[in-house]
Design a protein around this motif. Structure first.
Motif, PDB file in Angstrom:
ATOM      1  N   GLU A 293       0.851  -1.183   0.000  1.00  0.00           N
ATOM      2  CA  GLU A 293       0.000   0.000   0.000  1.00  0.00           C
ATOM      3  C   GLU A 293       0.895   1.243   0.000  1.00  0.00           C
ATOM      4  O   GLU A 293       1.753   1.373   0.873  1.00  0.00           O
ATOM      5  CB  GLU A 293      -0.906   0.035   1.218  1.00  0.00           C
ATOM      6  N   VAL A 294       0.686   2.101  -0.956  1.00  0.00           N
ATOM      7  CA  VAL A 294       1.336   3.408  -0.964  1.00  0.00           C
ATOM      8  C   VAL A 294       0.229   4.434  -0.752  1.00  0.00           C
ATOM      9  O   VAL A 294      -0.669   4.583  -1.589  1.00  0.00           O
ATOM     10  CB  VAL A 294       2.076   3.673  -2.288  1.00  0.00           C
ATOM     11  N   LYS A 295       0.298   5.107   0.376  1.00  0.00           N
ATOM     12  CA  LYS A 295      -0.735   6.083   0.725  1.00  0.00           C
ATOM     13  C   LYS A 295      -0.216   7.480   0.396  1.00  0.00           C
ATOM     14  O   LYS A 295       0.873   7.848   0.833  1.00  0.00           O
ATOM     15  CB  LYS A 295      -1.079   5.966   2.206  1.00  0.00           C
ATOM     16  N   GLY A 296      -0.969   8.219  -0.384  1.00  0.00           N
ATOM     17  CA  GLY A 296      -0.530   9.546  -0.795  1.00  0.00           C
ATOM     18  C   GLY A 296      -1.353  10.022  -1.959  1.00  0.00           C
ATOM     19  O   GLY A 296      -2.582   9.919  -1.950  1.00  0.00           O
ATOM     20  N   GLU A 297      -0.703  10.512  -2.976  1.00  0.00           N
ATOM     21  CA  GLU A 297      -1.391  10.961  -4.188  1.00  0.00           C
ATOM     22  C   GLU A 297      -0.689  10.394  -5.407  1.00  0.00           C
ATOM     23  O   GLU A 297       0.430  10.827  -5.726  1.00  0.00           O
ATOM     24  CB  GLU A 297      -1.417  12.491  -4.249  1.00  0.00           C
ATOM     25  N   PRO A 298      -1.266   9.399  -6.071  1.00  0.00           N
ATOM     26  CA  PRO A 298      -2.516   8.745  -5.674  1.00  0.00           C
ATOM     27  C   PRO A 298      -2.266   7.660  -4.629  1.00  0.00           C
ATOM     28  O   PRO A 298      -1.112   7.370  -4.294  1.00  0.00           O
ATOM     29  CB  PRO A 298      -2.981   8.130  -6.997  1.00  0.00           C
ATOM     30  N   ASP A 299      -3.334   7.045  -4.121  1.00  0.00           N
ATOM     31  CA  ASP A 299      -3.210   5.848  -3.296  1.00  0.00           C
ATOM     32  C   ASP A 299      -3.044   4.644  -4.217  1.00  0.00           C
ATOM     33  O   ASP A 299      -3.733   4.529  -5.233  1.00  0.00           O
ATOM     34  CB  ASP A 299      -4.463   5.643  -2.447  1.00  0.00           C
ATOM     35  N   TYR A 300      -2.111   3.764  -3.863  1.00  0.00           N
ATOM     36  CA  TYR A 300      -1.953   2.505  -4.584  1.00  0.00           C
ATOM     37  C   TYR A 300      -2.175   1.344  -3.615  1.00  0.00           C
ATOM     38  O   TYR A 300      -1.760   1.408  -2.454  1.00  0.00           O
ATOM     39  CB  TYR A 300      -0.541   2.363  -5.157  1.00  0.00           C
ATOM     40  N   LEU A 301      -2.807   0.291  -4.098  1.00  0.00           N
ATOM     41  CA  LEU A 301      -2.912  -0.956  -3.340  1.00  0.00           C
ATOM     42  C   LEU A 301      -2.688  -2.099  -4.317  1.00  0.00           C
ATOM     43  O   LEU A 301      -3.435  -2.266  -5.281  1.00  0.00           O
ATOM     44  CB  LEU A 301      -4.266  -1.095  -2.657  1.00  0.00           C
ATOM     45  N   LEU A 302      -1.630  -2.863  -4.074  1.00  0.00           N
ATOM     46  CA  LEU A 302      -1.271  -3.992  -4.934  1.00  0.00           C
ATOM     47  C   LEU A 302      -1.335  -5.274  -4.121  1.00  0.00           C
ATOM     48  O   LEU A 302      -0.637  -5.416  -3.116  1.00  0.00           O
ATOM     49  CB  LEU A 302       0.143  -3.804  -5.491  1.00  0.00           C
ATOM     50  N   ASP A 303      -2.187  -6.206  -4.525  1.00  0.00           N
ATOM     51  CA  ASP A 303      -2.252  -7.534  -3.912  1.00  0.00           C
ATOM     52  C   ASP A 303      -1.646  -8.539  -4.873  1.00  0.00           C
ATOM     53  O   ASP A 303      -2.106  -8.672  -6.020  1.00  0.00           O
ATOM     54  CB  ASP A 303      -3.697  -7.939  -3.613  1.00  0.00           C
ATOM     55  N   LEU A 304      -0.620  -9.215  -4.421  1.00  0.00           N
ATOM     56  CA  LEU A 304       0.060 -10.220  -5.229  1.00  0.00           C
ATOM     57  C   LEU A 304      -0.300 -11.599  -4.694  1.00  0.00           C
ATOM     58  O   LEU A 304       0.164 -12.005  -3.629  1.00  0.00           O
ATOM     59  CB  LEU A 304       1.579 -10.004  -5.172  1.00  0.00           C
ATOM     60  N   GLN A 305      -1.157 -12.320  -5.425  1.00  0.00           N
ATOM     61  CA  GLN A 305      -1.502 -13.685  -5.047  1.00  0.00           C
ATOM     62  C   GLN A 305      -0.491 -14.646  -5.658  1.00  0.00           C
ATOM     63  O   GLN A 305       0.055 -14.384  -6.730  1.00  0.00           O
ATOM     64  CB  GLN A 305      -2.907 -14.032  -5.530  1.00  0.00           C
ATOM     65  N   LEU A 306      -0.259 -15.754  -4.959  1.00  0.00           N
ATOM     66  CA  LEU A 306       0.743 -16.701  -5.446  1.00  0.00           C
ATOM     67  C   LEU A 306       0.321 -18.122  -5.113  1.00  0.00           C
ATOM     68  O   LEU A 306      -0.222 -18.379  -4.039  1.00  0.00           O
ATOM     69  CB  LEU A 306       2.114 -16.380  -4.854  1.00  0.00           C
ATOM     70  N   TYR A 307       0.569 -19.011  -6.060  1.00  0.00           N
ATOM     71  CA  TYR A 307       0.199 -20.418  -5.898  1.00  0.00           C
ATOM     72  C   TYR A 307       1.248 -21.294  -6.569  1.00  0.00           C
ATOM     73  O   TYR A 307       1.776 -20.951  -7.627  1.00  0.00           O
ATOM     74  CB  TYR A 307      -1.166 -20.716  -6.536  1.00  0.00           C
ATOM     75  N   SER A 308       1.537 -22.413  -5.946  1.00  0.00           N
ATOM     76  CA  SER A 308       2.354 -23.459  -6.555  1.00  0.00           C
ATOM     77  C   SER A 308       1.622 -24.773  -6.331  1.00  0.00           C
ATOM     78  O   SER A 308       1.519 -25.239  -5.194  1.00  0.00           O
ATOM     79  CB  SER A 308       3.746 -23.514  -5.914  1.00  0.00           C
ATOM     80  N   ASN A 309       1.050 -25.322  -7.407  1.00  0.00           N
ATOM     81  CA  ASN A 309       0.190 -26.504  -7.284  1.00  0.00           C
ATOM     82  C   ASN A 309      -0.928 -26.256  -6.279  1.00  0.00           C
ATOM     83  O   ASN A 309      -1.279 -27.134  -5.492  1.00  0.00           O
ATOM     84  CB  ASN A 309       1.019 -27.730  -6.884  1.00  0.00           C
ATOM     85  N   GLY A 310      -1.438 -25.015  -6.293  1.00  0.00           N
ATOM     86  CA  GLY A 310      -2.548 -24.662  -5.424  1.00  0.00           C
ATOM     87  C   GLY A 310      -2.155 -24.254  -4.027  1.00  0.00           C
ATOM     88  O   GLY A 310      -3.014 -23.890  -3.219  1.00  0.00           O
ATOM     89  N   ASP A 311      -0.879 -24.294  -3.693  1.00  0.00           N
ATOM     90  CA  ASP A 311      -0.425 -23.982  -2.331  1.00  0.00           C
ATOM     91  C   ASP A 311       0.313 -22.649  -2.320  1.00  0.00           C
ATOM     92  O   ASP A 311       1.368 -22.508  -2.937  1.00  0.00           O
ATOM     93  CB  ASP A 311       0.477 -25.100  -1.818  1.00  0.00           C
ATOM     94  N   HIS A 312      -0.223 -21.674  -1.606  1.00  0.00           N
ATOM     95  CA  HIS A 312       0.389 -20.347  -1.542  1.00  0.00           C
ATOM     96  C   HIS A 312       1.678 -20.360  -0.738  1.00  0.00           C
ATOM     97  O   HIS A 312       2.614 -19.631  -1.036  1.00  0.00           O
ATOM     98  CB  HIS A 312      -0.595 -19.342  -0.942  1.00  0.00           C
ATOM     99  N   ALA A 313       1.748 -21.178   0.322  1.00  0.00           N
ATOM    100  CA  ALA A 313       2.953 -21.212   1.157  1.00  0.00           C
ATOM    101  C   ALA A 313       4.147 -21.741   0.365  1.00  0.00           C
ATOM    102  O   ALA A 313       5.254 -21.195   0.434  1.00  0.00           O
ATOM    103  CB  ALA A 313       2.713 -22.072   2.398  1.00  0.00           C
ATOM    104  N   GLU A 314       3.933 -22.789  -0.407  1.00  0.00           N
ATOM    105  CA  GLU A 314       5.013 -23.327  -1.233  1.00  0.00           C
ATOM    106  C   GLU A 314       5.428 -22.323  -2.303  1.00  0.00           C
ATOM    107  O   GLU A 314       6.604 -22.198  -2.631  1.00  0.00           O
ATOM    108  CB  GLU A 314       4.570 -24.640  -1.886  1.00  0.00           C
ATOM    109  N   ALA A 315       4.451 -21.585  -2.825  1.00  0.00           N
ATOM    110  CA  ALA A 315       4.775 -20.582  -3.840  1.00  0.00           C
ATOM    111  C   ALA A 315       5.705 -19.514  -3.297  1.00  0.00           C
ATOM    112  O   ALA A 315       6.590 -19.024  -4.006  1.00  0.00           O
ATOM    113  CB  ALA A 315       3.488 -19.942  -4.367  1.00  0.00           C
TER     114      ALA A 315
END
Length: 354
Positions: A293-315
């Motif tokens: 999250e970068v709060k300011g002008e403008p505000d940015y919010l980036l969510d990075l999802q990750l999967y390895s064979n369906g498992d986010h922890a392994e990714a």
């Protein structure tokens, strides 16, 4: 040009680093160090979980591997409970003239302001003596806390605050030592584990805050830490362990960079052993994500999802390992010394598209 590489350890991160080295056309795996006698003599392909042999067998003979004079060592040995020993290992590699990319100790990703000068100087001296470079990525994976927020910051007109978060369900994370001994899951809430001892969070992740501050020209007054723990409402099964009712099952910690009395930079981890725990805490995109999250002008919010064979922890483990391996050519070609993410050029997945 091919770079000759030794993989140092074959745990969670090391196993994936091995796969990444083998996949890279510009890298030549010449050796593998293992800490376990049970792994000695095994082929690198087997240790990497591949269905073929590579023709390189693992050894516990560290000196034999150093004698190979590789261009780089990919060091992924766990250091959380042996910090000083790990630093000595890195200095040994550097004095031998071998470049190193490493996942730990995490405070070395940007030690300035976190460690005293007298602790940093011997590492730099070892690198200069051997004419070699060291770059430590950290394990978040590190790029979620340096290049991602810095990239977003370049599109800002004004920045009020930056928050980098890891929001994960760790119930599938296959590392009992980290989960139970270091993070303290399954322990009494008033029994503080290693991670939550005074000063440990600011030591481990203060380097993230100070690196961002240096890149953004922010003068920090201090770096502080805060944490909360919540109990399991009933028994939980994690791997082969049972988390008893009333023991620690969710952890939220924050490391803040304070400037002019304000929290301008924050590194946050929100870790649950079940997705229903701590519903009022930040929730992940998907099953687990890295959030900037970068709060300011403008505000940015980036969510990075990750999967390895369906498992986010392994990714997350795969990403940590792959970033280290991707950086090998840049680190080998860099000036001797202790490098940070700001010293590296853009490193890509070159040669991986088939």
């Amino acid at each position: 040009m091919k770079y000759r590489v030794v993989q140092w350890s074959t745990g969670n991160v090391g196993r994936r680093a091995l796969r990444s080295i083998i996949a890279r056309p510009e890298l030549d795996l010449v050796g593998v160090w293992v800490s376990s006698a049970a792994k000695e003599g095994k082929d690198a392909g087997e240790l990497a979980g591949l269905d073929r042999e590579i023709g390189v067998t693992a050894t516990q003979d560290a000196q034999a591997l150093l004698a190979l004079k590789p261009d780089c060592i990919v060091h992924t040995a766990m250091a959380d409970d042996r910090l000083m020993e790990a630093v000595e290992d890195l200095k040994t590699f550097l004095r031998a003239g071998i470049n190193v990319v490493s996942s730990s100790p995490v405070f070395l990703q940007y030690p300035y302001g976190t460690l005293p000068d007298e602790a940093i100087a011997p590492i730099v001296e070892a690198a200069e003596e051997g004419g070699a470079s060291l770059w430590v990525n950290g394990i978040d994976p590190g790029w979620a806390n340096d290049w991602l927020p810095l990239l977003l910051s370049s599109g800002s007109e004004r920045i009020d605050a930056i928050v980098c978060s890891e929001i994960m369900d760790y119930s599938t994370y296959d590392n009992p030592k980290v989960l139970f001994d270091i993070m303290g899951f399954g322990s009494a809430l008033d029994d503080l584990p290693l991670l939550l001892q005074p000063g440990v969070l600011t030591l481990a992740w203060g380097s993230v805050i100070r690196q961002l501050a240096a890149a953004l020209d922010i003068e920090l007054d201090s770096v502080t830490q805060h944490f909360e723990r919540l109990p399991a409402p009933g028994p939980l099964t994690v791997g082969s362990r049972t988390i008893a009712e009333g023991t620690a099952a969710a952890l939220r910690f924050q490391v803040h960079g304070i400037s002019a009395g304000r929290e301008v930079l924050t590194l946050e981890h929100v870790t649950r052993l079940h997705p229903d725990l701590a519903p009022d805490w930040p929730q992940p995109a998907g099953k687990g994500c890295y959030r900037v999250e970068v709060k300011g002008e403008p505000d940015y919010l980036l969510d990075l999802q990750l999967y390895s064979n369906g498992d986010h922890a392994e990714a997350g483990v795969v990403g940590t390992a792959a970033r280290l391996v991707s950086a090998i050519p840049a680190v080998v070609q860099s000036r001797p010394g202790l490098l940070t993410a700001m010293d590296l050029p853009l490193t890509t997945g070159r040669g991986l598209v088939s």
